[in-house]
Design a protein around this motif. Sequence first.
Motif, short mmCIF file in Angstrom:
data_model
loop_
_atom_site.label_atom_id
_atom_site.label_comp_id
_atom_site.label_asym_id
_atom_site.label_seq_id
_atom_site.Cartn_x
_atom_site.Cartn_y
_atom_site.Cartn_z
N VAL A 262 12.22 16.22 10.96
CA VAL A 262 13.18 17.61 10.79
C VAL A 262 13.03 18.78 11.92
O VAL A 262 14.33 19.68 11.79
CB VAL A 262 12.51 18.36 9.86
CG1 VAL A 262 12.88 19.46 9.44
CG2 VAL A 262 11.84 17.65 8.16
N ALA A 263 12.25 18.63 12.45
CA ALA A 263 13.02 19.34 13.78
C ALA A 263 14.37 19.37 14.27
O ALA A 263 14.97 20.04 14.88
CB ALA A 263 12.00 19.39 14.77
N GLU A 264 14.48 17.98 14.95
CA GLU A 264 16.07 17.77 15.23
C GLU A 264 16.78 17.59 14.99
O GLU A 264 17.80 17.85 14.97
CB GLU A 264 15.35 16.02 16.96
CG GLU A 264 14.44 16.15 17.20
CD GLU A 264 14.22 17.46 18.61
OE1 GLU A 264 15.76 16.96 18.64
OE2 GLU A 264 13.36 17.62 18.91
N CYS A 265 16.92 17.15 13.20
CA CYS A 265 18.00 16.37 12.72
C CYS A 265 18.02 17.76 11.31
O CYS A 265 19.17 17.51 10.57
CB CYS A 265 17.90 14.78 11.89
SG CYS A 265 18.00 14.05 13.49
N GLY A 266 17.12 18.56 11.17
CA GLY A 266 16.64 18.81 9.65
C GLY A 266 16.06 18.19 9.12
O GLY A 266 16.20 17.14 8.64
N PRO A 267 16.17 18.50 7.49
CA PRO A 267 15.68 18.24 6.37
C PRO A 267 16.25 17.44 5.89
O PRO A 267 17.46 17.58 5.29
CB PRO A 267 15.07 19.56 5.03
CG PRO A 267 16.24 19.96 5.85
CD PRO A 267 16.23 20.57 7.00
N ILE A 268 16.22 15.96 5.70
CA ILE A 268 17.07 15.05 4.97
C ILE A 268 16.13 13.93 4.40
O ILE A 268 14.66 13.60 4.14
CB ILE A 268 17.22 14.11 5.85
CG1 ILE A 268 18.24 14.31 7.25
CG2 ILE A 268 18.06 12.52 5.21
CD1 ILE A 268 18.60 13.16 8.82
N GLY A 269 16.83 14.42 2.68
CA GLY A 269 16.04 14.04 1.47
C GLY A 269 15.90 12.67 1.51
O GLY A 269 17.14 11.45 1.59
N TYR A 270 15.50 11.82 0.47
CA TYR A 270 15.66 11.07 -1.22
C TYR A 270 15.17 9.68 0.36
O TYR A 270 15.09 8.33 -0.34
CB TYR A 270 17.08 10.91 -1.42
CG TYR A 270 16.69 11.83 -1.85
CD1 TYR A 270 16.11 11.05 -3.87
CD2 TYR A 270 17.31 13.10 -2.30
CE1 TYR A 270 15.89 12.14 -5.27
CE2 TYR A 270 17.52 13.70 -3.72
CZ TYR A 270 16.88 12.68 -4.87
OH TYR A 270 16.47 13.88 -6.06
N VAL A 271 15.75 9.86 1.88
CA VAL A 271 15.00 8.45 2.48
C VAL A 271 13.38 8.08 2.27
O VAL A 271 13.08 7.13 2.06
CB VAL A 271 15.57 8.92 3.54
CG1 VAL A 271 14.73 7.38 4.94
CG2 VAL A 271 16.68 8.45 4.32
N SER A 272 12.25 9.11 2.06
CA SER A 272 11.31 8.61 2.51
C SER A 272 10.70 8.49 1.02
O SER A 272 9.92 8.30 0.63
CB SER A 272 10.49 10.13 2.66
OG SER A 272 11.30 10.97 2.10
N LEU A 273 11.33 9.29 0.36
CA LEU A 273 11.18 8.72 -1.38
C LEU A 273 11.71 7.08 -1.91
O LEU A 273 11.10 6.28 -2.60
CB LEU A 273 11.55 9.81 -2.60
CG LEU A 273 11.75 9.94 -3.15
CD1 LEU A 273 9.46 10.24 -3.96
CD2 LEU A 273 11.99 11.02 -4.63
N LEU A 274 12.82 6.93 -1.32
CA LEU A 274 13.71 5.83 -1.83
C LEU A 274 13.17 4.53 -1.13
O LEU A 274 12.81 3.23 -1.85
CB LEU A 274 15.02 6.04 -2.17
CG LEU A 274 16.11 5.25 -2.54
CD1 LEU A 274 15.77 4.70 -3.57
CD2 LEU A 274 17.83 5.15 -1.88
N ALA A 275 13.31 4.46 0.09
CA ALA A 275 12.70 3.24 0.94
C ALA A 275 11.06 2.96 0.40
O ALA A 275 11.74 1.04 0.20
CB ALA A 275 12.92 3.31 2.12
N PRO A 276 10.43 3.25 0.13
CA PRO A 276 8.92 2.65 0.17
C PRO A 276 9.50 2.05 -1.69
O PRO A 276 9.20 0.96 -1.54
CB PRO A 276 8.16 3.24 -0.17
CG PRO A 276 8.63 4.59 0.22
CD PRO A 276 9.90 4.71 0.44
N HIS A 277 10.09 2.52 -2.26
CA HIS A 277 10.55 1.72 -3.96
C HIS A 277 11.10 0.77 -3.74
O HIS A 277 10.91 -0.34 -4.08
CB HIS A 277 11.25 2.84 -4.46
CG HIS A 277 10.39 3.36 -5.67
ND1 HIS A 277 9.57 3.19 -6.14
CD2 HIS A 277 10.35 4.74 -4.34
CE1 HIS A 277 9.14 4.64 -6.59
NE2 HIS A 277 9.17 5.74 -6.12
N LEU A 278 12.80 0.50 -2.79
CA LEU A 278 13.10 -0.36 -2.48
C LEU A 278 12.47 -1.87 -1.99
O LEU A 278 12.55 -3.37 -1.78
CB LEU A 278 14.14 -0.29 -1.64
CG LEU A 278 15.23 0.83 -2.01
CD1 LEU A 278 16.42 1.30 -0.82
CD2 LEU A 278 16.40 -0.12 -3.76
#
Length: 349
Positions: A262-278
Amino acid sequence: MPSETVAIPKPKERRPQRRLLPAALLGLFAIAAVIAVGLKGGSPSPSWGELAGLISGEGDALVRTIVAEIRLPRVVLGLMVGAMLAVSGTLMQGAMNNRLAGPELLGLSAGASLAAAAILVLRLPVPYHLQPLCVLAGGLAGGAVVIMAARIARGAAGMLLIGMSVTAMLNGLLIVLIAMGTSNDVNLFYAYLLGSLANRGWEQVLRVLPWFAAMLPVAFVLAKRVNLLQLGDDSASGLGINAGLSRIVILLASAMLLASTVAECGPIGYVSLLAPHLARAVILSQDARLVLPVSALIGAVLLALADQLGRLLFAPLELPVGVWTTLVGGTVFLLILSRKNGGAFHGGK
């Protein structure tokens, strides 16, 4: 009458392990393809022969600079950040024993955003090269507030409620800061809030690399505790671990992975939520020791590919990667939800 030996079929215990190698090979192939697209895509677009020459130090100096100093670090950063977000999400979902839990509930994104807004709006005398460190500190501080407050919580559900409450409070303070800023401040901060890999180079890669190199091995070490927590607090305690302390340690690791991105790229959503499911769907396993590496590969590909889509699809207009992960990730996640009942997202079932 001679006795007959009846062959008892062995349970398919190693099925997930058998699926792990093909998944890993497919993930590595996808990473190679994303790197190729990242280096070749756009204008100028070098041929394969020219690209090989650029790697060896030959060819046009301008094209070599564009490929080596602009495109390559952006792809590398996207792969690293995607893997870190995915691992962070896997750790939190396991620690909370809830498939809908996301690292954003730790207060990290809100804390980092609040620190960035304070520097920008209040004109704090922070040198430019130290601003990412201050944003990182803000994210870790937000996560620390949640984790410290969660010590009084009873179980994972209480910790989720505390995380949601702290995040809401931090977002409220963020809105107050934004209201105090000028229109120019708001525009600059809005670009940060969308989440982007644009204008990132080797400097950002080198700042993220220590967190990537240090925290991913820690996450794999914690995989056994994640598995035990997925059995429930009573079962985990019966197997000899302190469920509350283990959950806090795992959340701390998740916080450190997320805060640096988050410090370098800002808040990026859904990757942390979706990747484990896949990852669980690919290897048909809830075992964190298997889910973590596959999730890291999927997260790396998802984020780097989304960034290339944002860069190339509507060129010369560029859409921030956070927009793409929200649009694509949100749609895919809704499809996953539509195929599963509510119980599939709780307790690892």
